[in-house]
Structure formats: structure tokens, C-alpha cells
Design an enzyme around this catalytic site. Structure first.
Site, mmCIF file in Angstrom:
data_model
loop_
_atom_site.group_PDB
_atom_site.id
_atom_site.type_symbol
_atom_site.label_atom_id
_atom_site.label_comp_id
_atom_site.label_asym_id
_atom_site.label_seq_id
_atom_site.Cartn_x
_atom_site.Cartn_y
_atom_site.Cartn_z
ATOM 1 N N HIS A 48 109.538 50.067 88.605
ATOM 2 C CA HIS A 48 110.592 50.954 88.131
ATOM 3 C C HIS A 48 110.046 52.216 87.441
ATOM 4 O O HIS A 48 110.179 53.310 87.967
ATOM 5 C CB HIS A 48 111.505 50.137 87.197
ATOM 6 N N SER A 82 123.243 54.919 83.154
ATOM 7 C CA SER A 82 123.437 53.461 83.276
ATOM 8 C C SER A 82 122.385 52.692 82.475
ATOM 9 O O SER A 82 122.525 51.490 82.253
ATOM 10 C CB SER A 82 123.370 53.052 84.749
ATOM 11 N N GLU A 83 121.318 53.398 82.049
ATOM 12 C CA GLU A 83 120.285 52.746 81.231
ATOM 13 C C GLU A 83 120.563 52.885 79.728
ATOM 14 O O GLU A 83 119.664 52.668 78.918
ATOM 15 C CB GLU A 83 118.894 53.300 81.560
ATOM 16 N N GLY A 137 115.496 58.807 85.920
ATOM 17 C CA GLY A 137 115.043 58.910 84.531
ATOM 18 C C GLY A 137 116.186 59.309 83.605
ATOM 19 O O GLY A 137 117.261 59.714 84.065
ATOM 20 N N ASN A 138 115.966 59.168 82.321
ATOM 21 C CA ASN A 138 116.977 59.562 81.322
ATOM 22 C C ASN A 138 116.342 59.691 79.948
ATOM 23 O O ASN A 138 115.256 59.165 79.706
ATOM 24 C CB ASN A 138 118.158 58.562 81.309
ATOM 25 N N HIS A 175 110.067 57.913 85.609
ATOM 26 C CA HIS A 175 109.672 57.120 86.779
ATOM 27 C C HIS A 175 108.330 57.642 87.264
ATOM 28 O O HIS A 175 108.156 57.886 88.454
ATOM 29 C CB HIS A 175 110.715 57.247 87.887
ATOM 30 N N HIS A 186 112.821 57.807 79.264
ATOM 31 C CA HIS A 186 112.595 56.867 80.376
ATOM 32 C C HIS A 186 112.278 57.672 81.625
ATOM 33 O O HIS A 186 113.133 58.395 82.135
ATOM 34 C CB HIS A 186 113.832 55.993 80.582
HETATM 35 ZN ZN LIG Z 1 114.967 54.138 85.699
#
Ligand SMILES: [Zn+2]
Length: 218
Positions: A157, A75-76, A28-29, A97, A95
Site C-alpha cells: 500500500h 476514506s483513510e 495518498g492523503n 504511496h 500518508h
Molecule cells: Zn493509501
């Protein structure tokens, strides 16, 4: 340190995201946009949330160029930037999961407005078809499926939500998970599921805002 308070806020919500079970380990981010400069404070890649401090949070511009911070951004980042580009009013992106919402995404079923707390989502929450994590294709599929909603489930995802503030984006991520959990439970129990329609969702928000305004005037 640039955007010190906003970076702190990102750390606080990252920890909250982990402690409330919306993510596990480093998955997550989270990002938030500074209203004044338009810069983004975004969580770094591959760092345990309980070890994260504001200095670990990366500041980037809307093209993805790192402006401040020693770490690499998530990376997102392209996913976050795509949401900001598509929704000028977005002040934060979360974001996660989370398990039940991801399960619903697996069977490619949108999440209807099954609980009152989902009224702010703007309508039923769609599923974006699977794309490889961290790619521009994932970012594109997510914003395309999301349309004018404030949330989308990413197949195989997780979930993406946005809001005017981190509090709003995080609340919606929590309610998407709660709604998916309740919806799946009701589906397993059998029978028909009562869903709220969009006019009723707007009415819920109107009543809520009128109550807040009434409180403010007293
Ligand atoms: Zn993710």
C-alpha cells in the site's frame, strides 16, 4: 472559513506530495491538527491535487464527525484519527504511496536507519501487515506496528508518517522514500549495509538541535 490557514497548508503539502512523486493521481492523503481547537483539517477523497483549494479541505473532530466542508474526507480518515489518538504530540499525518518504501513493505522488511535524515523517525521503520484500505483494521494495524516510531510502511500500500508539524511529517515521508531507495540499491550492490543505531540517531538530533540553538543565540 474555519481553520483557513491550516486548510491552505494541507493544500500546499498535498501539491508538494504529488509534485515530488510521493503519490500519483489522487492517491495518498494529508491531515493537520489545530492546536487550539483540536480539530483536524484533512484532504478530501477523490480530488486531483492541482484542483484542490482550501474550501475542499474537510474539517473534522477527533471522532471523525465532519464540522466544516462540503466534500467527503479521505476514506483513510480512520487511519489519521488512530495516529492522533495514539500520539497526542502529533500535529500532522502524511500518508503517501511512495514506490521504494512500498517495495520494502512487500518483502516485509523494516527500513533500518540507513541515512542521517532518518534520525528523527525514532528507530527502524516497521511494516504493518496488509489490511484492506479505508478500514478500521488498517488503522489498527498501522498504529500497532508503528509503536513509538514516527513512520510505518503499510504492506502492499504505502507509508504513514507523523510529526509535530506538517513540515516535519512531510520531510519524514520524503526521507523514508529516499532511505528505502538507497537501502534497496545498496542491497542489490551486495555486501553488508552499514546502519546507524538508535544512540547515534539520538546523537545526530542532539548535535542538530545544539547547532540550531547556537544559531539562535548569535
Ligand atoms: Zn493509501
Amino acid at each position: 472559513m474555519l481553520l483557513h490557514e491550516l486548510r491552505w497548508e494541507v493544500v500546499r503539502y498535498c501539491r508538494l506530495m504529488a509534485s515530488t512523486g510521493l503519490v500519483r493521481l489522487t492517491s495518498g492523503n494529508i491531515s493537520a491538527r489545530d492546536q487550539e481547537t483540536g480539530l483536524i483539517a484533512v484532504s478530501p477523497t477523490s480530488l486531483a491535487y492541482d484542483e484542490m483549494s482550501p474550501a475542499d479541505v474537510v474539517v473534522a473532530d477527533l471522532s471523525g464527525r465532519v464540522i466544516d466542508g462540503a466534500r467527503r474526507p479521505t476514506s483513510e480518515l480512520p487511519l489519521h484519527l488512530a495516529v492522533y489518538a495514539d500520539h497526542p504530540e502529533a500535529g500532522a499525518v502524511v500518508h503517501s504511496h511512495s514506490v521504494h518504501a512500498t517495495a520494502l513493505g512487500l518483502i516485509d522488511e523494516e527500513l533500518p536507519l540507513v541515512i542521517i535524515n532518518l534520525a528523527g523517525a525514532g528507530g527502524a521503520i516497521p511494516v504493518a501487515p496488509y489490511q484492506t484500505p479505508g478500514t478500521p483494521e488498517l488503522a489498527e494495524a498501522a498504529v500497532k506496528a508503528m509503536g513509538n516510531r514516527k513512520a510505518v510502511m503499510l504492506q502492499n500500500h504505502g507509508v504513514v508518517t507523523w510529526g509535530g508539524s506538517l513540515g516535519e511529517a512531510f520531510s519524514l515521508a520524503t526521507y523514508v522514500e529516499e532511505g528505502a531507495h538507497i537501502y534497496l540499491a545498496a542491497r542489490m550492490a551486495g555486501g553488508s549495509v552499514h546502519k546507524l543505531d538508535e544512540p547515534e540517531a539520538r546523537h545526530i538530533l542532539d548535535v542538530y538541535h545544539a547547532t540550531l540553538a547556537g544559531r539562535g543565540s548569535r
